[in-house]
Design an enzyme around this catalytic site. Sequence first.
Site, PDB file in Angstrom:
ATOM      1  N   ARG A 158     -14.633 -19.602 -24.179  1.00 48.68           N
ATOM      2  CA  ARG A 158     -15.851 -19.188 -24.895  1.00 48.68           C
ATOM      3  C   ARG A 158     -16.718 -20.373 -25.295  1.00 48.68           C
ATOM      4  O   ARG A 158     -17.909 -20.223 -25.537  1.00 48.68           O
ATOM      5  CB  ARG A 158     -15.516 -18.338 -26.130  1.00 48.68           C
ATOM      6  CG  ARG A 158     -16.774 -17.856 -26.850  1.00 48.68           C
ATOM      7  CD  ARG A 158     -16.513 -16.886 -27.983  1.00 48.68           C
ATOM      8  NE  ARG A 158     -15.408 -17.257 -28.820  1.00 48.68           N
ATOM      9  CZ  ARG A 158     -15.429 -18.269 -29.715  1.00 48.68           C
ATOM     10  NH1 ARG A 158     -16.513 -18.999 -29.890  1.00 48.68           N
ATOM     11  NH2 ARG A 158     -14.359 -18.526 -30.440  1.00 48.68           N
ATOM     12  N   TYR A 188     -39.687  -9.086 -17.439  1.00 53.63           N
ATOM     13  CA  TYR A 188     -38.509  -8.287 -17.084  1.00 53.63           C
ATOM     14  C   TYR A 188     -38.250  -7.289 -18.224  1.00 53.63           C
ATOM     15  O   TYR A 188     -38.378  -7.641 -19.403  1.00 53.63           O
ATOM     16  CB  TYR A 188     -37.317  -9.229 -16.890  1.00 53.63           C
ATOM     17  CG  TYR A 188     -36.040  -8.486 -16.613  1.00 53.63           C
ATOM     18  CD1 TYR A 188     -35.824  -7.882 -15.381  1.00 53.63           C
ATOM     19  CD2 TYR A 188     -35.067  -8.356 -17.592  1.00 53.63           C
ATOM     20  CE1 TYR A 188     -34.663  -7.179 -15.142  1.00 53.63           C
ATOM     21  CE2 TYR A 188     -33.899  -7.662 -17.352  1.00 53.63           C
ATOM     22  CZ  TYR A 188     -33.705  -7.067 -16.125  1.00 53.63           C
ATOM     23  OH  TYR A 188     -32.561  -6.374 -15.889  1.00 53.63           O
ATOM     24  N   ASP A 219     -38.675 -17.946 -17.037  1.00 58.43           N
ATOM     25  CA  ASP A 219     -37.657 -17.206 -16.281  1.00 58.43           C
ATOM     26  C   ASP A 219     -37.959 -17.450 -14.809  1.00 58.43           C
ATOM     27  O   ASP A 219     -38.935 -16.939 -14.271  1.00 58.43           O
ATOM     28  CB  ASP A 219     -37.729 -15.721 -16.646  1.00 58.43           C
ATOM     29  CG  ASP A 219     -36.670 -14.886 -15.918  1.00 58.43           C
ATOM     30  OD1 ASP A 219     -36.256 -15.278 -14.817  1.00 58.43           O
ATOM     31  OD2 ASP A 219     -36.301 -13.820 -16.450  1.00 58.43           O
ATOM     32  N   LYS A 234     -29.131 -12.567  -9.190  1.00 60.84           N
ATOM     33  CA  LYS A 234     -30.105 -12.328  -8.114  1.00 60.84           C
ATOM     34  C   LYS A 234     -29.972 -13.401  -7.021  1.00 60.84           C
ATOM     35  O   LYS A 234     -28.941 -13.473  -6.387  1.00 60.84           O
ATOM     36  CB  LYS A 234     -31.505 -12.262  -8.718  1.00 60.84           C
ATOM     37  CG  LYS A 234     -31.599 -11.453 -10.027  1.00 60.84           C
ATOM     38  CD  LYS A 234     -31.313  -9.982  -9.845  1.00 60.84           C
ATOM     39  CE  LYS A 234     -31.140  -9.231 -11.160  1.00 60.84           C
ATOM     40  NZ  LYS A 234     -32.205  -9.396 -12.136  1.00 60.84           N
TER      41      LYS A 234
END
Length: 378
Positions: free
Chosen positions: A44, A98, A170, A195
Amino acid sequence: MQIETMVVHAGERRVEGAVVTPIFQSATYVHDEAKGYHDLRYLRLNNTPSQVVLHEKLAALEGAVSALVTASGMAAITTTLFALLKAGDHIIAQNVLYGGTYDFVTKDLPQLGITYDLVDASDVASWEAKRKPNTKVVYVETIANPLLAVPDLPAVVKFAREHRLVSVIDNTFASPVLYQPVAQGFDLSLHSCTKYMNGHSDLVAGAVIGGRDLVERVKHKLDHLGGSLDPHACFLLQRGMKTLALRVRAQSTNAMAVAKCLTGHAAVERVYYPGLATHASHAAAVRALTGGFGGMVSFDLRGGRDAANRFVKRLKLPIDAPSLGGVDSLVSIPAQSSHANLSPEARARAGIGDGLVRLSVGIEGTDDLVADVLQALG
Ligand SMILES: *Cc1c(COP(=O)(O)O)cnc(C)c1O
């Protein structure tokens, strides 16, 4: 080095002579004279070998110093904005974003006392009127969904620098192959690695790329929020990234061919592809992007909703599914999928008609794709 070389070699560890970096499937690591909480090695805390190899590869691809891999694109976006903004701050964001980002900026951030203004990213001169004394961040997308608008990126960087705002972009739709935001002056570049970066539609992941101090700030927030990427997904992403440059170039070539075959076809009203001179952002795209215009093509069919549905049903190669950027071509109808929750009026204002079709062009043979699109239009 060329990006084709960096995707293969940057960051790789040749453990025990293995050509391929192994999966470090361990949650925790031997205590090393613990210097502090953030120096303990634990999944983590985003500092285990599977993650660090990706950090180095991601930073190299965009000519940056640091990078961070995250559990999804939304984990990268939300963690970054949480790291940069606190109650009382203000963000200037592009008016086309988005969907998840749009909701986060316009719904979640205000609940925490963070205000926003949405702006036209092709007209940065209009932004000054929206800037406030408490503005901290500007946020845009390199190529925006689904009409594929490209902001005036040099003007965005100049505006942010002049007013000492953190600039965030982005870069998912462009990928580092077409645009390297940090090298062009952006402070932080974000990706949905789901993507193009991974490119095989078989995982979700995200990335934050930028200078050491800012990425460190985001890392501390990520350590607390917990959106870390697990070792097996790290391995798959690292493998997928090795062909990133080849894939994006093939997808750009295919998308240009598809955009050209759609142009002037009797069933097609309008084609949106930044590589076409007829696209509103063509000049901005030519100025900013290198080596192609990406794999996304959108177009309006004359027959509206029925024609769009018929077209999608008749396609044999592109699969009717959300998401994008993989080797398999995908198709979607934004009014019935990504933008279905908007009112018809809001969709009309955004230029998203009922007959709009969005293609994520894959790496299939160019002639096969063009033939399939033409038969489905017929
Ligand atoms: C898909 C996508 C996201 C969200 O990424 P996830 O990996 O699904 O969380 C963010 N931005 C853009 C531009 C995207 O296409």
